[in-house]
Write a protein that holds these residues in place. Structure first.
Motif, mmCIF file in Angstrom:
data_model
loop_
_atom_site.group_PDB
_atom_site.id
_atom_site.type_symbol
_atom_site.label_atom_id
_atom_site.label_comp_id
_atom_site.label_asym_id
_atom_site.label_seq_id
_atom_site.Cartn_x
_atom_site.Cartn_y
_atom_site.Cartn_z
ATOM 1 N N ALA A 61 -3.448 -4.435 -3.291
ATOM 2 C CA ALA A 61 -3.554 -4.460 -4.756
ATOM 3 C C ALA A 61 -5.019 -4.509 -5.187
ATOM 4 O O ALA A 61 -5.426 -3.830 -6.134
ATOM 5 C CB ALA A 61 -2.786 -5.658 -5.307
ATOM 6 N N GLN A 62 -5.806 -5.282 -4.460
ATOM 7 C CA GLN A 62 -7.228 -5.410 -4.788
ATOM 8 C C GLN A 62 -7.941 -4.069 -4.608
ATOM 9 O O GLN A 62 -8.741 -3.657 -5.443
ATOM 10 C CB GLN A 62 -7.835 -6.489 -3.865
ATOM 11 C CG GLN A 62 -9.310 -6.718 -4.008
ATOM 12 C CD GLN A 62 -9.623 -7.593 -5.227
ATOM 13 O OE1 GLN A 62 -8.838 -7.674 -6.169
ATOM 14 N NE2 GLN A 62 -10.766 -8.219 -5.225
ATOM 15 N N GLY A 73 -0.394 0.887 -3.594
ATOM 16 C CA GLY A 73 -1.196 -0.325 -3.777
ATOM 17 C C GLY A 73 -1.157 -0.884 -5.188
ATOM 18 O O GLY A 73 -1.486 -2.051 -5.393
ATOM 19 N N VAL A 74 -0.749 -0.067 -6.163
ATOM 20 C CA VAL A 74 -0.730 -0.577 -7.547
ATOM 21 C C VAL A 74 0.431 -1.560 -7.727
ATOM 22 O O VAL A 74 0.304 -2.564 -8.425
ATOM 23 C CB VAL A 74 -0.659 0.601 -8.545
ATOM 24 C CG1 VAL A 74 -0.408 0.104 -9.970
ATOM 25 C CG2 VAL A 74 -1.953 1.406 -8.470
ATOM 26 N N LEU A 75 1.546 -1.276 -7.058
ATOM 27 C CA LEU A 75 2.681 -2.208 -7.077
ATOM 28 C C LEU A 75 3.056 -2.512 -5.629
ATOM 29 O O LEU A 75 3.298 -1.593 -4.842
ATOM 30 C CB LEU A 75 3.867 -1.573 -7.807
ATOM 31 C CG LEU A 75 5.181 -2.351 -7.787
ATOM 32 C CD1 LEU A 75 5.030 -3.734 -8.437
ATOM 33 C CD2 LEU A 75 6.277 -1.566 -8.531
ATOM 34 N N ASN A 76 3.066 -3.793 -5.291
ATOM 35 C CA ASN A 76 3.419 -4.237 -3.929
ATOM 36 C C ASN A 76 4.504 -5.297 -4.041
ATOM 37 O O ASN A 76 4.603 -5.976 -5.074
ATOM 38 C CB ASN A 76 2.195 -4.852 -3.244
ATOM 39 C CG ASN A 76 1.019 -3.892 -3.261
ATOM 40 O OD1 ASN A 76 0.868 -3.052 -2.386
ATOM 41 N ND2 ASN A 76 0.180 -3.982 -4.294
ATOM 42 N N GLN A 132 0.834 -1.217 0.000
ATOM 43 C CA GLN A 132 0.000 0.000 0.000
ATOM 44 C C GLN A 132 0.869 1.268 0.000
ATOM 45 O O GLN A 132 0.588 2.245 0.668
ATOM 46 C CB GLN A 132 -0.953 -0.042 1.225
ATOM 47 C CG GLN A 132 -2.001 1.033 1.318
ATOM 48 C CD GLN A 132 -2.943 1.047 0.125
ATOM 49 O OE1 GLN A 132 -3.288 -0.005 -0.399
ATOM 50 N NE2 GLN A 132 -3.331 2.223 -0.317
ATOM 51 N N GLY A 133 1.958 1.213 -0.762
ATOM 52 C CA GLY A 133 2.826 2.384 -0.887
ATOM 53 C C GLY A 133 3.736 2.627 0.304
ATOM 54 O O GLY A 133 4.490 3.596 0.327
ATOM 55 N N ALA A 142 -2.030 -8.943 3.142
ATOM 56 C CA ALA A 142 -2.106 -7.470 3.144
ATOM 57 C C ALA A 142 -1.677 -6.908 1.783
ATOM 58 O O ALA A 142 -2.267 -5.943 1.277
ATOM 59 C CB ALA A 142 -1.224 -6.910 4.263
ATOM 60 N N ALA A 143 -0.657 -7.527 1.180
ATOM 61 C CA ALA A 143 -0.190 -7.045 -0.129
ATOM 62 C C ALA A 143 -1.267 -7.276 -1.188
ATOM 63 O O ALA A 143 -1.549 -6.394 -2.018
ATOM 64 C CB ALA A 143 1.108 -7.769 -0.518
#
Ligand code: NAD
Length: 507
Positions: A60-61, A207-210, A19-20, A55-56
């Motif tokens: 992302a979801q 969140g787009v990349l984890n 989540q960044g 969580a990752a």
């Protein structure tokens, strides 16, 4: 050698990205990232917990809900910024890559560059992710297709290209509108993480990349997670087959790029100097740890007489630490990998091959502890020997002699792997016959490592691949999107009323 450690906090701990946020794992198990030239421990990497994996995926979801609707131009501009940042940081990241993986600095820059090319291509997604349109497929009816993102995608990457292979995956996945969870190789995640940091700096939203780190447990958790839609894997055949089967059984779309045994077929009319240079570079570069390395030379007819020249050239390569100027062949990635390769060399001797160049005793001044193996060449090899049937993934070339091109083609086609192959000849007719009849997905004609540029796709085949669509290029846009067809009709007051029709359309 990679070791486990729960206590050692004297070296940096690699973070997760969820989540960044750069998150310190609560793992109880860690692996060391070790410099293969010196055995210096560079960092420790956590084996993430199940809660961290969840969580990752959840991050992302959640991010998918907005990212999928982010305009394509906005996604493209992030890739444009990203390519600029990678270019500016290439030398710095190459030094980290060499320290953790062992390859030479120039080869590390090449590793980054081949990934950078994928990012450059990702910036043209506007023309890649287009649907089709057919007007008036029936009276007043149009059909068109949408290429829509899938949702949460996962990437699992190997140690040998810690820059290029992650960059094969997440830039194309996210530029298509998906979100991503990356699981880098636990052997050398530091350069991968530098590239991830640059992606965040380029504007990839939280969140787009984890990123989660780990080994089997983490991979299995990702492959079975109900919210994961697609899995891209690159690595060994055993693990790739497991990942493919597990993730497919859980309903995921999967692409799995796996091990190889790449044959270079040399005809006697080939340009001798160029061919020998190509063979030696492709066999021993990166210490043979490339999935497209030449690991079998098939010398046809009088080309068999080139063996002494081939050996002289291989002997002339300088073995050393990747960071030292002039090094041609760096160490292999770990002490365990070195032991495995030495075991296969011993098996070759035991099984009756001739060890024409023995790299086992190489010594590198100033680096007594490095995982070095010098260029090694076997002749008098038969196809039942372990050095032929197994992927050695080290600086070892096996040489087989045959009488004709037909025999060479049959030999290559009998081998279960289908990643890459090459033919060396000055005859267009022979090259054309080879390209038609060879059953391998990537063919080089006087090119030793025919890895396609990103506007094509990586097309390894047969035992080297599971799944239909390859990494990057047009195929990966198909892989990372769902094709939706829309068939539409619009009415206005002038439209003729068809009445109720209970039959399927006749035209
Ligand atoms: P590997 O299969 O050991 O590891 C790949 C990934 O799988 C890593 O992230 C690792 O953590 C994970 N993993 C390891 N064991 C696992 C298990 N039991 N269950 C689930 N996940 C597991 O591969 P490697 O040694 O890192 O890489 C070398 C291999 O990769 C070679 O076989 C090479 O040919 C292949 N490779 C293939 C291509 C290709 O495009 N075909 C490209 C590069 C490398």
């Amino acid at each position: 050698m990679t070791q486990t450690s729960t206590q050692d906090t004297t070296v940096p701990t690699i973070k997760l990205l969820i989540q960044g946020e750069w998150v310190e794992s609560t793992a109880t198990e860690y692996r060391h990232v070790v410099n293969p030239a010196t055995q210096q421990v560079l960092a420790r990497v956590p084996l993430a917990t199940r809660a961290e994996v969840d969580a990752a995926v959840a991050a992302a979801q959640k991010a998918f809900a907005t990212w999928r609707d982010t305009p394509i131009g906005a996604r493209m501009r992030i890739m444009l910024k990203y390519q600029e940042l990678i270019r500016a940081n290439s030398k710095r990241i190459a030094a980290i890559l060499t320290a953790e993986q062992g390859k030479t600095l120039s080869d590390a820059e090449g590793d980054i560059f081949r990934g950078l090319e994928v990012v450059e291509h990702a910036a043209s997604i506007g023309t890649l992710q287009q649907g089709g349109f057919a007007e008036n497929v029936a009276a007043g009816v149009d059909t068109y297709t949408l290429q829509q993102p899938l949702g949460v995608c996962v990437g699992i990457t190997p140690f040998n290209f810690p820059a290029m292979i992650p960059l094969w995956m997440f830039p194309m996945a996210i530029v298509c509108g998906n979100t991503f969870v990356l699981k880098p190789s636990e052997q050398d995640p530091m350069s991968t993480m530098e590239l991830v940091k640059l992606a965040i700096e380029a504007g990839v939203p939280p969140g787009v990349l984890n990123v989660v780190h780990g080994a089997k447990d983490v991979v299995d958790a990702l492959c079975t997670h109900p919210d994961v839609k697609a899995v891209s894997f690159v690595g060994s055949t055993a693990v790739g087959t497991h990942v493919y089967n597990l993730a497919s059984a859980h309903g995921k779309r999967v692409q799995s790029m796996m091990g190889a045994k790449n044959h270079a077929v040399v005809l006697p009319d080939a340009h001798k100097e160029q061919t020998l240079n190509a063979l030696v570079g492709a066999s021993f570069g990166a210490a043979g740890q490339r999935c497209m390395a030449t690991s079998v030379a098939v010398l046809v007819g009088a080309a068999r007489e080139w063996v002494p020249d081939l050996i002289e050239r291989a002997r002339g390569l300088k073995v050393g630490a990747g960071a030292e100027p002039g090094t041609d062949v760096g160490p292999v990635v770990s002490a365990a990998a070195r032991q495995r390769i030495l075991g296969l060399i011993e098996a070759g001797v035991r099984e009756g091959a001739t060890l024409a160049l023995d790299g086992r005793e190489v010594s590198v001044p100033g680096y007594p502890d490095g995982n070095f193996i010098g260029p090694t060449v076997f002749t008098d090899v038969t196809t039942d020997m372990s050095i032929y049937t197994q992927e050695i993934f080290g600086p070892v070339l096996v040489v087989i002699g045959v009488d004709t091109l037909d025999e060479a083609i049959a030999l290559v086609n009998r081998n279960p792997f289908g990643n890459g192959t090459g033919v060396f000849t000055q005859s267009g007719a022979a090259a054309r016959k080879f390209q038609n009849e060879i059953d391998v997905g990537q063919v080089g004609i006087n090119i030793p490592i025919p890895v396609p540029v990103p506007y094509f796709s990586f097309t390894g085949s047969r035992g080297s691949k599971l799944g239909d669509l390859g990494p990057y290029g047009k195929q990966v846009v198909q892989f990372y999107t769902q094709t939706k067809t829309v068939t539409a009709r619009w009415f206005d007051d002038s439209t003729v009323n068809d009445g109720v029709n209970t039959t399927i359309a006749l035209r």
